[in-house]
Design an enzyme around this catalytic site. Structure first.
Site, PDB file in Angstrom:
ATOM      1  N   LYS A  39       0.843  -1.205   0.000  1.00 21.15           N
ATOM      2  CA  LYS A  39       0.000   0.000   0.000  1.00 21.15           C
ATOM      3  C   LYS A  39       0.876   1.251   0.000  1.00 21.15           C
ATOM      4  O   LYS A  39       2.047   1.220   0.404  1.00 21.15           O
ATOM      5  CB  LYS A  39      -0.943   0.033   1.215  1.00 21.15           C
ATOM      6  CG  LYS A  39      -0.251   0.204   2.580  1.00 21.15           C
ATOM      7  CD  LYS A  39      -0.212   1.638   3.077  1.00 21.15           C
ATOM      8  CE  LYS A  39       0.493   1.789   4.413  1.00 21.15           C
ATOM      9  NZ  LYS A  39       1.770   2.423   4.440  1.00 21.15           N
ATOM     10  N   PRO A  90       9.655  -4.098  -0.793  1.00 21.42           N
ATOM     11  CA  PRO A  90      10.811  -3.811   0.061  1.00 21.42           C
ATOM     12  C   PRO A  90      10.433  -3.742   1.547  1.00 21.42           C
ATOM     13  O   PRO A  90       9.332  -3.330   1.888  1.00 21.42           O
ATOM     14  CB  PRO A  90      11.331  -2.466  -0.445  1.00 21.42           C
ATOM     15  CG  PRO A  90      10.367  -1.980  -1.452  1.00 21.42           C
ATOM     16  CD  PRO A  90       9.430  -3.066  -1.809  1.00 21.42           C
ATOM     17  N   VAL A  91      11.384  -4.200   2.394  1.00 23.46           N
ATOM     18  CA  VAL A  91      11.145  -4.316   3.838  1.00 23.46           C
ATOM     19  C   VAL A  91      11.383  -2.965   4.523  1.00 23.46           C
ATOM     20  O   VAL A  91      12.278  -2.220   4.128  1.00 23.46           O
ATOM     21  CB  VAL A  91      12.118  -5.385   4.414  1.00 23.46           C
ATOM     22  CG1 VAL A  91      12.023  -5.475   5.928  1.00 23.46           C
ATOM     23  CG2 VAL A  91      11.832  -6.739   3.782  1.00 23.46           C
ATOM     24  N   GLY A 122       7.775   1.654   4.411  1.00 22.52           N
ATOM     25  CA  GLY A 122       6.570   2.489   4.432  1.00 22.52           C
ATOM     26  C   GLY A 122       5.517   1.995   3.456  1.00 22.52           C
ATOM     27  O   GLY A 122       4.597   2.723   3.101  1.00 22.52           O
ATOM     28  N   LEU A 123       5.624   0.714   3.049  1.00 17.28           N
ATOM     29  CA  LEU A 123       4.705   0.161   2.043  1.00 17.28           C
ATOM     30  C   LEU A 123       3.831  -0.967   2.611  1.00 17.28           C
ATOM     31  O   LEU A 123       3.148  -1.661   1.864  1.00 17.28           O
ATOM     32  CB  LEU A 123       5.508  -0.369   0.844  1.00 17.28           C
ATOM     33  CG  LEU A 123       6.353   0.674   0.108  1.00 17.28           C
ATOM     34  CD1 LEU A 123       7.270   0.013  -0.911  1.00 17.28           C
ATOM     35  CD2 LEU A 123       5.456   1.704  -0.580  1.00 17.28           C
ATOM     36  N   ALA A 124       3.900  -1.163   3.947  1.00 18.17           N
ATOM     37  CA  ALA A 124       3.094  -2.181   4.636  1.00 18.17           C
ATOM     38  C   ALA A 124       3.368  -3.600   4.145  1.00 18.17           C
ATOM     39  O   ALA A 124       2.463  -4.448   4.157  1.00 18.17           O
ATOM     40  CB  ALA A 124       1.595  -1.856   4.536  1.00 18.17           C
ATOM     41  N   SER A 162       2.690  -6.099   6.916  1.00 17.67           N
ATOM     42  CA  SER A 162       1.245  -6.158   7.200  1.00 17.67           C
ATOM     43  C   SER A 162       0.525  -6.936   6.101  1.00 17.67           C
ATOM     44  O   SER A 162      -0.411  -7.697   6.384  1.00 17.67           O
ATOM     45  CB  SER A 162       0.662  -4.747   7.276  1.00 17.67           C
ATOM     46  OG  SER A 162       1.243  -4.035   8.335  1.00 17.67           O
ATOM     47  N   ASP A 178      -2.471  -1.425  10.114  1.00 21.14           N
ATOM     48  CA  ASP A 178      -2.892  -1.373   8.709  1.00 21.14           C
ATOM     49  C   ASP A 178      -3.128  -2.749   8.084  1.00 21.14           C
ATOM     50  O   ASP A 178      -3.254  -2.866   6.872  1.00 21.14           O
ATOM     51  CB  ASP A 178      -1.926  -0.526   7.863  1.00 21.14           C
ATOM     52  CG  ASP A 178      -0.472  -0.881   8.103  1.00 21.14           C
ATOM     53  OD1 ASP A 178      -0.229  -1.961   8.667  1.00 21.14           O
ATOM     54  OD2 ASP A 178       0.394  -0.081   7.715  1.00 21.14           O
TER      55      ASP A 178
HETATM   56  O1  C5P Z   1       0.308  -0.996  14.461  1.00 24.16           O
HETATM   57  P1  C5P Z   1       1.678  -1.128  13.893  1.00 24.16           P
HETATM   58  O2  C5P Z   1       2.454  -2.260  14.481  1.00 24.16           O
HETATM   59  O3  C5P Z   1       1.720  -1.106  12.411  1.00 24.16           O
HETATM   60  O4  C5P Z   1       2.440   0.211  14.338  1.00 24.16           O
HETATM   61  C1  C5P Z   1       3.829   0.315  14.391  1.00 24.16           C
HETATM   62  C2  C5P Z   1       4.186   1.446  15.332  1.00 24.16           C
HETATM   63  O5  C5P Z   1       3.754   2.699  14.805  1.00 24.16           O
HETATM   64  C3  C5P Z   1       3.502   1.355  16.686  1.00 24.16           C
HETATM   65  O6  C5P Z   1       4.275   0.614  17.586  1.00 24.16           O
HETATM   66  C4  C5P Z   1       3.409   2.801  17.114  1.00 24.16           C
HETATM   67  O7  C5P Z   1       4.632   3.205  17.685  1.00 24.16           O
HETATM   68  C5  C5P Z   1       3.252   3.555  15.806  1.00 24.16           C
HETATM   69  N1  C5P Z   1       1.835   3.884  15.509  1.00 24.16           N
HETATM   70  C6  C5P Z   1       1.219   4.905  16.218  1.00 24.16           C
HETATM   71  N2  C5P Z   1      -0.097   5.194  15.945  1.00 24.16           N
HETATM   72  C7  C5P Z   1      -0.769   4.531  14.986  1.00 24.16           C
HETATM   73  C8  C5P Z   1      -0.145   3.507  14.244  1.00 24.16           C
HETATM   74  C9  C5P Z   1       1.171   3.207  14.534  1.00 24.16           C
HETATM   75  O8  C5P Z   1       1.819   5.536  17.079  1.00 24.16           O
HETATM   76  N3  C5P Z   1      -2.043   4.845  14.755  1.00 24.16           N
END
Ligand code: C5P
Length: 314
Positions: free
Chosen positions: A11, A99-100, A103-105, A108, A141
């Site tokens: 994404k 790519p790891v 910023g492209l999820a 996820s 996400d």
């Molecule tokens: O939810 P996810 O594991 O993708 O998020 C990675 C990190 O990004 C979280 O540990 C948090 O520090 C930050 N985050 C946040 N608020 C969000 C989504 C992510 O602070 N709504």
């Protein structure tokens, strides 16, 4: 051996706006998320033991419980112990094209595919809303990665509102080879620097959600107005990633100078910068021009397009 093959699209964020803190330690967000056609392939097999094994040829990929796809499998084993006992452990192979830590999820998307694959392999019959609930427990996400397409995402990013699908515009992705940005670092740094701008009261956050900059983008999407979509791209996290990694901002500035680029911003917590173009042919010319201006062999480019679907079973 019974197995399922799935594809998991990456994404990009057409919009990422941070409104405030949440009681759970995350941030209250308004995002417009968009699936793209760059996909990982995930193969899931029933294992011969009760173990979970993750395989991937990409040396950057962790293969244990620090991988979100592994955590997705663990979650399913915990939630459905009878099916786990009946069908045994899991062999999961990930062919990595996304790519790891870019910023492209990518992680996820893999996790979303694991949820869908196990649902099929174990004949659980989970509905899409049930999968969404599991996805939200794992990460912000992953729910979007199940659905793909174009969506307004609120809350932590897991509350989805589908938007009008877009045409298959060409998407150029550009990323410095050995540069990785931690999402947790980006949000933490943003909080440190901009907490004074956060909305403090939940009712203010609710009001702000209606007025955020995304309104312009959402109406441009509804009208399928592609120049405006390009103009209204927006990402708050550029404010912390650009000062820490000026080469990422430099990449965006080079794309901005290309007259055929509809719009360009950093995706998610970066460091990937994307640029939208009308067609693949135009995008190929833009890549050539940007490459010659940058003259930097450490920048990788991908040419892909917007996509309208999430996890697919093959
Ligand atoms: O939810 P996810 O594991 O993708 O998020 C990675 C990190 O990004 C979280 O540990 C948090 O520090 C930050 N985050 C946040 N608020 C969000 C989504 C992510 O602070 N709504």
């Amino acid at each position: 051996m019974r197995h399922y093959s799935l594809t998991a699209p990456a994404k990009i964020n057409l919009h990422l706006e941070i409104l405030g803190d949440r009681a759970d330690g995350y941030h209250e967000l308004v995002m417009v998320l968009q699936g793209i056609a760059l996909e990982d392939r995930i193969d899931i097999y029933a294992g011969s033991t009760q173990d979970i094994h993750l395989h991937c040829e990409d040396p950057d990929m962790p293969l244990g419980s620090d991988n979100i796809a592994y955590q997705a499998a663990q979650l399913m084993c915990r939630e459905y112990p009878e099916a786990y006992a009946q069908y045994g452990g899991l062999e999961i192979n990930i062919e990595k094209n996304i790519p790891v830590a870019a910023g492209l999820a990518g992680g996820s998307a893999d996790a979303a595919a694991v949820l869908v694959g196990i649902n099929l392999l174990w004949k659980l019959g989970l509905t899409q809303p049930e999968l969404q609930t599991l996805a939200s427990q794992l990460g912000s996400d992953i729910a979007f990665c199940l659905e793909g397409g174009t969506a307004l995402a609120l809350g932590r990013g897991e509350q989805l509102n589908a938007l009008e699908g877009l045409e298959d515009l060409a998407v150029i992705l550009a990323k410095h080879q050995n540069l990785y940005v931690s999402t947790a670092w980006a949000y933490k740094t943003y909080r440190q620097q901009f907490e004074q701008t956060y909305f403090q009261q939940p009712e203010n956050i609710a009001a702000q959600t209606k007025q955020v900059h995304s309104a312009d983008l959402v109406s441009a999407i509804a009208q399928q107005d592609y120049p405006k979509i390009g103009q209204f791209l927006y990402n708050n996290l550029e404010k912390v990633v650009f000062p820490a990694h000026p080469q990422v901002e430099a990449l965006k500035l080079v794309f901005q100078k290309e007259s055929e680029v509809l719009g360009t911003i950093m995706s998610g917590s970066g460091p990937t910068v994307f640029a939208l173009c009308r067609s693949q042919a135009v995008a190929e010319q833009v890549i050539k021009s940007v490459q010659s201006k940058l003259n930097d062999s450490t920048v990788n480019f991908w040419l892909t397009k917007l996509s309208t679907h999430g996890i697919q079973v093959h």
